[in-house]
Design a protein around this motif. Structure first.
Motif, short mmCIF file in Angstrom:
data_model
loop_
_atom_site.label_atom_id
_atom_site.label_comp_id
_atom_site.label_asym_id
_atom_site.label_seq_id
_atom_site.Cartn_x
_atom_site.Cartn_y
_atom_site.Cartn_z
N ALA A 4 0.84 -1.20 0.00
CA ALA A 4 0.00 0.00 0.00
C ALA A 4 0.87 1.25 0.00
CB ALA A 4 -0.91 -0.01 1.22
N PRO A 5 0.32 2.38 -0.46
CA PRO A 5 1.09 3.62 -0.50
C PRO A 5 1.14 4.35 0.84
CG PRO A 5 -1.08 3.99 -1.44
CD PRO A 5 -0.98 2.52 -1.12
N ASP A 6 0.37 3.90 1.82
CA ASP A 6 0.36 4.56 3.13
C ASP A 6 0.22 3.52 4.24
OD1 ASP A 6 -2.49 4.05 3.66
OD2 ASP A 6 -2.87 5.54 2.11
N ASP A 7 0.20 3.99 5.48
CA ASP A 7 0.23 3.11 6.65
C ASP A 7 -1.14 2.76 7.24
OD1 ASP A 7 3.00 3.24 6.53
OD2 ASP A 7 3.11 4.91 7.94
N TRP A 8 -2.23 3.09 6.57
CA TRP A 8 -3.55 3.05 7.19
C TRP A 8 -4.47 1.99 6.58
CZ3 TRP A 8 -3.61 5.62 11.57
CH2 TRP A 8 -2.63 6.59 11.75
N HIS A 9 -4.09 0.73 6.74
CA HIS A 9 -4.88 -0.36 6.18
C HIS A 9 -5.13 -1.49 7.18
CE1 HIS A 9 -4.87 1.26 2.11
NE2 HIS A 9 -3.68 1.71 2.40
#
Length: 146
Positions: free
Chosen positions: A88-93
């Motif tokens: 993912a492109p960010d840390d919020w999954h």
């Protein structure tokens, strides 16, 4: 003989058309783009979920225990390991579920991604990862099992 060839050709064309439609519908209703994993923790069930066709999107997930719906959530909590692994492109999954009171003994949890298609007319559930086997004791404490 020409009539037989024409009918065979028509039948083959119809079969190819119907097969193509069935495959298209399958990939719309059950897209292979969802990835995720879950595990039993002392606090409940936690993991991560992404839609690889839209990696910035947050995925709605549902928890089922022993084939019964328990809860729904959005995978939008902090999980830097998912970004670091390149998923993912960010840390919020991430997601986390607190378990309801369960009888002591072995249980199986499954996490599903909820996918809508047809402008919201259809909803399908896609299993993320493997089923999660865990055991609860008399006090409600959770431990992983195989």
């Amino acid at each position: 003989m020409r009539l037989v060839h024409a009918l065979l050709g028509k039948s083959i064309a119809e079969t190819i058309l119907l097969g193509g439609l069935a495959i298209s519908f399958f990939f719309v209703a059950f897209p292979p783009h969802f990835r995720g994993w879950g595990e039993a923790t002392p606090q409940g069930i936690a993991g991560w979920a992404i839609n690889s066709s839209a990696p910035g999107q947050r995925v709605q997930v549902q928890l089922f225990i022993d084939d019964r719906f328990v809860s729904s959530a959005v995978a939008n909590t902090y999980r830097p390991d998912v970004r670091e692994a390149g998923w993912a492109p960010d840390d919020w999954h991430g997601y986390s579920f607190v378990l309801p009171s369960l009888p002591a003994g072995p249980h199986i949890a499954r996490i599903y991604a909820l996918h809508e298609s047809g402008g919201g007319a259809r909803q399908t559930l896609l299993l993320l990862g493997d089923p999660i086997h865990f055991v609860t004791d008399q006090s409600g404490a959770i431990s992983a099992s195989k």
